[in-house]
Design an enzyme around this catalytic site. Structure first.
Site, short mmCIF file in Angstrom:
data_model
loop_
_atom_site.label_atom_id
_atom_site.label_comp_id
_atom_site.label_asym_id
_atom_site.label_seq_id
_atom_site.Cartn_x
_atom_site.Cartn_y
_atom_site.Cartn_z
N TYR A 321 -1.18 3.15 17.58
CA TYR A 321 -1.03 2.96 19.03
C TYR A 321 -1.35 4.22 19.83
O TYR A 321 -1.04 4.27 21.02
CB TYR A 321 0.42 2.61 19.39
CG TYR A 321 1.12 1.56 18.60
CD1 TYR A 321 0.63 0.25 18.53
CD2 TYR A 321 2.33 1.84 17.96
CE1 TYR A 321 1.33 -0.72 17.83
CE2 TYR A 321 3.03 0.87 17.27
CZ TYR A 321 2.52 -0.41 17.21
OH TYR A 321 3.23 -1.37 16.53
N CYS A 347 -7.49 10.58 4.02
CA CYS A 347 -8.92 10.64 4.32
C CYS A 347 -9.30 9.69 5.45
O CYS A 347 -10.03 8.72 5.24
CB CYS A 347 -9.71 10.34 3.05
SG CYS A 347 -9.20 11.41 1.72
#
Ligand SMILES: *Cc1c(COP(=O)(O)O)cnc(C)c1O
Length: 439
Positions: A321, A347
């Site tokens: 968010y 990653c």
């Protein structure tokens, strides 16, 4: 609300050194404060006892999805809380934590047959129905088991909650709730469903609401609908105002719990119905932090990075968010103040828990990521084969481990490498053909 203090540059939560928790339980680690959790619950509860609000009976049903650790559920249960659930799994958790089925509400758009059967068997207090198809399904199952299912209709009032679109639930293009335009027909359908008993109306328009206007609009809508249903001969017992009250992550100014309850009272008290609240975030968010250690300081021409041992798999909100969480030093550091992006080892470039934070940092320092008690651990994953963190609860002068850290072996314990033998039979015809060809 939180008792977070510094003594000689070291952070203490409820009088307990966070460094001592890191030393004992390792990092990353979720740390919860029992006193903050209890104070938050009591702030809601006691607001109803204020003279101005007296006479309004109420039940708080904590929204389990915000933080479903058994110890947290057990604590809330002992404070008198009921529970709002969205799955059969959450029902099992609540029962395992000692929760009272008579104070359980089952919400959610996708209740499955088995979940409904189990919940009916446990005599939960109410199913919050979100579609006509669900109504028919609960009727069928209740009839089959010779029961009458208590239900409430969750309405979708088409109100913009003015929050992040991912956590907005009360707009007509959201999947939640029954459209206002469908309710008249539903009333006649309901009269024919003998194994359903309509006992309430419910509404939940979204999460992290900081503006009272959408709440007010939703309450006025509920009030108007309640009058319609009462006039149509449905003896309602309760109105469920949902959850959604926001908290301060950075500089938001959500209504206080007291003001929120006063607003509810001012809009609904004349109906003399029981009020049900389903707070999640506003009970647990401020009661938790994520304790983490700096692994590396990495300075490039463009940016300074603090690589920590917590990541988006542990706390998804910033990646999902763009949420802000304050990040504070836990130990004193002699380093100079610089601006850092605080990133995890995963990653993904989204794996950033805080951008442009002014901090004094060196490797091995401890940090606290605040307001992480809601939608933190419960949204965590094992992405990058990272064991999920430990969870501890500060309870007075004691620190209790309420979930131990996962082990790597546990991460692949359910996996299987298929045997090599099944390949052989499929090769046999070829071998035969080969032999045959040579005569
Ligand atoms: C998520 C949810 C809640 C809790 O929302 P918070 O914003 O955490 O208070 C309450 N009711 C329902 C139906 C929900 O889906």
């Amino acid at each position: 609300m939180n008792d977070l203090r510094y003594v000689n540059g070291e952070a203490y939560l409820d009088g307990i050194s966070l460094k001592s928790i890191a030393d004992q339980f390792g990092t990353p680690c979720y740390v919860y404060s029992r006193s903050t959790l209890a104070a938050n619950y009591q702030a809601f509860d006691s607001a109803f006892l204020e003279p101005a609000n007296s006479g309004l009976s109420h039940q708080i049903c904590y929204a389990v999805k915000a933080n479903s650790n058994l110890a947290i559920l057990n604590l809330l249960q002992r404070l008198g809380s009921g529970f709002d659930l969205v799955s059969g799994g959450e029902l099992e958790r609540v029962l395992a934590a000692g929760g009272d089925p008579q104070k359980v509400i089952f919400s959610g758009v996708g209740k499955q047959d088995a979940e409904i059967e189990t919940a009916l068997g446990k005599n939960i207090s109410c199913f919050n129905v979100e579609s006509e198809a669900e109504l028919a399904r609960i009727q069928r199952i209740a009839q089959h088991t010779g029961k009458v299912a208590p239900i409430a209709l969750r309405v979708n009032p088409d109100i913009d909650a003015l929050t992040h679109p991912y956590i907005s639930t009360g707009l007509k293009d959201n999947k939640f709730g029954l459209a206002l335009t469908a309710l008249a027909d539903l009333r006649s359908t309901l009269k024919k469903m003998k194994n359903l008993k309509l006992i309430g109306l419910a509404c939940h328009i979204g999460s992290q609401l900081v503006n009272p206007e959408p709440f007010d609009a939703a309450l006025r809508c509920l009030h108007r609908l309640a009058l319609e249903f009462l006039a149509a001969g449905f003896p309602l017992q309760h109105l469920n105002v949902g959850g959604g009250l926001g908290v301060r992550y950075r500089n938001e100014n959500p209504p206080s719990r007291q003001d929120y309850v006063t607003l509810i009272q001012s809009r609904l008290s004349d109906l003399k119905l029981k009020i049900i609240l389903e707070p999640g975030r506003s009970l647990v968010a401020e009661a938790g932090l994520l304790l983490t250690r700096v692994e590396y300081i990495k300075e490039t021409a463009e940016k300074n990075f603090a690589v920590i041992d917590a990541a988006m798999n542990d706390l998804l909100r910033p990646a999902l968010y763009h949420a802000w969480h304050d990040i504070i030093p836990v130990t004193a550091s002699p380093a100079e103040v610089k601006t850092y992006d605080v990133v995890g080892p995963i990653c993904e470039s989204a794996d950033c828990l805080g951008r442009d934070r002014r901090l004094r940092l060196q490797a091995n320092d401890l940090l606290g990521i605040l307001t992480a008690g809601a939608y933190g651990f419960c949204m965590s994953s094992n992405y990058n084969s990272r064991p999920r963190p430990a969870e501890v609860l500060i309870d007075g002068s004691k620190v209790q481990l309420i979930r131990r850290r996962e082990t790597i072996k546990e991460l692949y314990a359910l996996e299987k490498i298929p045997g090599k033998y099944p390949l052989l039979p499929s090769l046999l015809p070829f071998l035969h053909a080969f032999r045959g060809g040579r005569g």
